[in-house]
Motif scaffolding. Structure first.
Motif, PDB file in Angstrom:
ATOM      1  N   VAL A  69       3.394 -24.834   9.756  1.00  0.00           N
ATOM      2  CA  VAL A  69       3.261 -25.072  11.197  1.00  0.00           C
ATOM      3  C   VAL A  69       2.123 -24.236  11.767  1.00  0.00           C
ATOM      4  N   ASP A  70       2.033 -22.975  11.373  1.00  0.00           N
ATOM      5  CA  ASP A  70       0.934 -22.135  11.845  1.00  0.00           C
ATOM      6  C   ASP A  70      -0.414 -22.724  11.441  1.00  0.00           C
ATOM      7  N   ALA A  71      -0.520 -23.170  10.183  1.00  0.00           N
ATOM      8  CA  ALA A  71      -1.786 -23.756   9.716  1.00  0.00           C
ATOM      9  C   ALA A  71      -2.137 -25.002  10.515  1.00  0.00           C
TER      10      ALA A  71
ATOM     11  N   GLU B 168       0.030 -14.317  -0.520  1.00  0.00           N
ATOM     12  CA  GLU B 168      -1.403 -14.348  -0.210  1.00  0.00           C
ATOM     13  C   GLU B 168      -1.737 -15.507   0.718  1.00  0.00           C
ATOM     14  N   ALA B 169      -1.151 -16.682   0.424  1.00  0.00           N
ATOM     15  CA  ALA B 169      -1.427 -17.862   1.237  1.00  0.00           C
ATOM     16  C   ALA B 169      -0.950 -17.654   2.667  1.00  0.00           C
ATOM     17  N   GLN B 170       0.256 -17.128   2.833  1.00  0.00           N
ATOM     18  CA  GLN B 170       0.786 -16.938   4.182  1.00  0.00           C
ATOM     19  C   GLN B 170       0.028 -15.843   4.918  1.00  0.00           C
ATOM     20  N   ASN B 171      -0.440 -14.840   4.214  1.00  0.00           N
ATOM     21  CA  ASN B 171      -1.270 -13.824   4.860  1.00  0.00           C
ATOM     22  C   ASN B 171      -2.580 -14.436   5.347  1.00  0.00           C
ATOM     23  N   THR B 172      -3.162 -15.328   4.550  1.00  0.00           N
ATOM     24  CA  THR B 172      -4.393 -16.018   4.968  1.00  0.00           C
ATOM     25  C   THR B 172      -4.167 -16.804   6.246  1.00  0.00           C
ATOM     26  N   VAL B 173      -3.076 -17.571   6.285  1.00  0.00           N
ATOM     27  CA  VAL B 173      -2.796 -18.384   7.472  1.00  0.00           C
ATOM     28  C   VAL B 173      -2.544 -17.494   8.683  1.00  0.00           C
ATOM     29  N   ARG B 174      -1.770 -16.419   8.503  1.00  0.00           N
ATOM     30  CA  ARG B 174      -1.511 -15.508   9.627  1.00  0.00           C
ATOM     31  C   ARG B 174      -2.807 -14.907  10.157  1.00  0.00           C
ATOM     32  N   THR B 175      -3.704 -14.565   9.250  1.00  0.00           N
ATOM     33  CA  THR B 175      -4.970 -13.968   9.673  1.00  0.00           C
ATOM     34  C   THR B 175      -5.801 -14.959  10.476  1.00  0.00           C
TER      35      THR B 175
ATOM     36  N   LEU C  42      -8.152 -21.626   4.474  1.00  0.00           N
ATOM     37  CA  LEU C  42      -6.992 -22.139   5.197  1.00  0.00           C
ATOM     38  C   LEU C  42      -6.473 -23.418   4.546  1.00  0.00           C
ATOM     39  N   ALA C  43      -7.376 -24.308   4.163  1.00  0.00           N
ATOM     40  CA  ALA C  43      -6.967 -25.559   3.511  1.00  0.00           C
ATOM     41  C   ALA C  43      -6.247 -25.267   2.188  1.00  0.00           C
ATOM     42  N   GLU C  44      -6.763 -24.324   1.413  1.00  0.00           N
ATOM     43  CA  GLU C  44      -6.140 -23.997   0.128  1.00  0.00           C
ATOM     44  C   GLU C  44      -4.767 -23.360   0.329  1.00  0.00           C
ATOM     45  N   ALA C  45      -4.664 -22.468   1.323  1.00  0.00           N
ATOM     46  CA  ALA C  45      -3.378 -21.825   1.602  1.00  0.00           C
ATOM     47  C   ALA C  45      -2.351 -22.844   2.066  1.00  0.00           C
ATOM     48  N   ARG C  46      -2.778 -23.782   2.877  1.00  0.00           N
ATOM     49  CA  ARG C  46      -1.879 -24.825   3.353  1.00  0.00           C
ATOM     50  C   ARG C  46      -1.455 -25.732   2.209  1.00  0.00           C
TER      51      ARG C  46
ATOM     52  N   PHE D 262      -4.717 -17.618  12.022  1.00  0.00           N
ATOM     53  CA  PHE D 262      -3.998 -17.885  13.269  1.00  0.00           C
ATOM     54  C   PHE D 262      -4.305 -16.792  14.291  1.00  0.00           C
ATOM     55  N   ALA D 263      -4.237 -15.545  13.868  1.00  0.00           N
ATOM     56  CA  ALA D 263      -4.494 -14.431  14.789  1.00  0.00           C
ATOM     57  C   ALA D 263      -5.932 -14.461  15.282  1.00  0.00           C
ATOM     58  N   GLU D 264      -6.868 -14.799  14.407  1.00  0.00           N
ATOM     59  CA  GLU D 264      -8.271 -14.876  14.819  1.00  0.00           C
ATOM     60  C   GLU D 264      -8.501 -16.009  15.822  1.00  0.00           C
ATOM     61  N   THR D 265      -7.694 -17.067  15.703  1.00  0.00           N
ATOM     62  CA  THR D 265      -7.848 -18.226  16.577  1.00  0.00           C
ATOM     63  C   THR D 265      -7.155 -18.034  17.911  1.00  0.00           C
ATOM     64  N   PHE D 266      -5.911 -17.579  17.868  1.00  0.00           N
ATOM     65  CA  PHE D 266      -5.065 -17.527  19.060  1.00  0.00           C
ATOM     66  C   PHE D 266      -4.787 -16.126  19.587  1.00  0.00           C
ATOM     67  N   GLY D 267      -4.990 -15.121  18.762  1.00  0.00           N
ATOM     68  CA  GLY D 267      -4.428 -13.812  19.045  1.00  0.00           C
ATOM     69  C   GLY D 267      -3.094 -13.697  18.315  1.00  0.00           C
TER      70      GLY D 267
END
Length: 279
Positions: A168-170, A263-270, A210-214, A272-277
């Motif tokens: 969902v975050d991705a 690793e994948a979820q850390n990538t998505v969280r990062t 992001l695509a690979e993590a998703r 997401f944070a860069e995009t939205f805060g």
């Protein structure tokens, strides 16, 4: 008939339901049967028959689960929506998250002239000018509400859709950026991320990561839904199942699966944070 969600993007899993809405244009006509009906009555009954057919009980259980909550006005709205009302709703009343859902919309049935008009209406709703800051703020607020409503899932890495850094975050990243940047016609996450990278909305390497993590999480979700009932807990899952999961995801063992998932979820969280805060 318009497909949304995973049906619209062509990314269904074995357990996906069918997200659909029905749009009609009756031009004020009435039906010509033994008991003439006006347009709203006729198409409401037609849609109910369609839903009954799709959810029919078979010897193996229900044929499909169908979700029509993404129609204008949600569960309080009519089952079928007149095209003019759909256009008005998208222009005047729809929330940002409803337009994000439209990024996956795909017309899957209907007469060609009406299909073209519905596709044009969807494209118009997605392409209308928006303030980037407003889109990102409203998307972040919606994601926060989802996290609060699903607090246990948010902290469970194996809740692959709703976990922090999950699918969902991705998807929130590419759907919100597509609205903010006016990227239309990309219903699937990989294609959307490629378009966004080409437009400079995301750094190309960030889009790839992001695509690979998703994709890694999507593969795990497919496998779990095919092979496992209910939520997945690696502490109680059979060793044989975990070994097959490792092979299915291209990892040497289940420990490598867990490491790659983190690793994948850390990538998505990062991202997401860069995009939205931060969420």
């Amino acid at each position: 008939v318009v497909a949304l969600g995973r049906l619209g993007s062509g990314e269904m899993t074995a357990a996906s339901d069918l997200d659909v809405i029905v749009i009609y244009d009756d031009a004020g006509d009435t039906s010509t049967g033994a008991k003439p009906l006006d347009g709203p009555q006729y198409y409401a009954r037609w849609t109910q028959r369609l839903m009954n057919a799709l959810t029919a009980q078979t010897a193996e259980g229900a044929l499909y689960e169908v979700d029509m909550r993404l129609r204008p006005s949600g569960q309080s709205g009519p089952l079928a929506t007149r095209l003019s009302a759909f256009e008005r709703y998208q222009a005047e009343d729809a929330w940002t998250w409803e337009h994000m859902a439209l990024t996956r919309a795909r017309v899957i049935a209907g007469p060609e002239p009406l299909r073209a008009r519905v596709e044009a209406a969807i494209a118009g709703a997605l392409a209308k000018p928006r303030e980037r800051g407003d889109v990102l703020r409203e998307a972040r607020e919606m994601r926060s509400r989802l996290a609060e409503a699903n607090a246990a899932a948010a902290v469970d890495p194996w809740s692959l859709k709703l976990a922090r850094g999950g699918l969902v975050d991705a998807d929130f990243v590419w759907q919100a950026l597509c609205l903010a940047e006016g990227c239309t016609g990309a219903r699937e996450s990989g294609a959307a991320l490629t378009i966004l990278a080409g437009a400079g909305a995301l750094e190309r390497q960030t889009a790839v990561r992001l695509a690979e993590a998703r994709e890694f999480q999507a593969v795990l979700l497919h496998f779990i839904r095919l092979s496992h009932e209910g939520s997945f807990d690696p502490r109680t899952a059979p060793a044989a199942l975990k070994a097959v999961m490792a092979r299915a995801s291209g990892m040497k063992d289940f420990g490598a699966v867990e490491a790659r998932l983190a690793e994948a979820q850390n990538t998505v969280r990062t991202v997401f944070a860069e995009t939205f805060g931060t969420l």
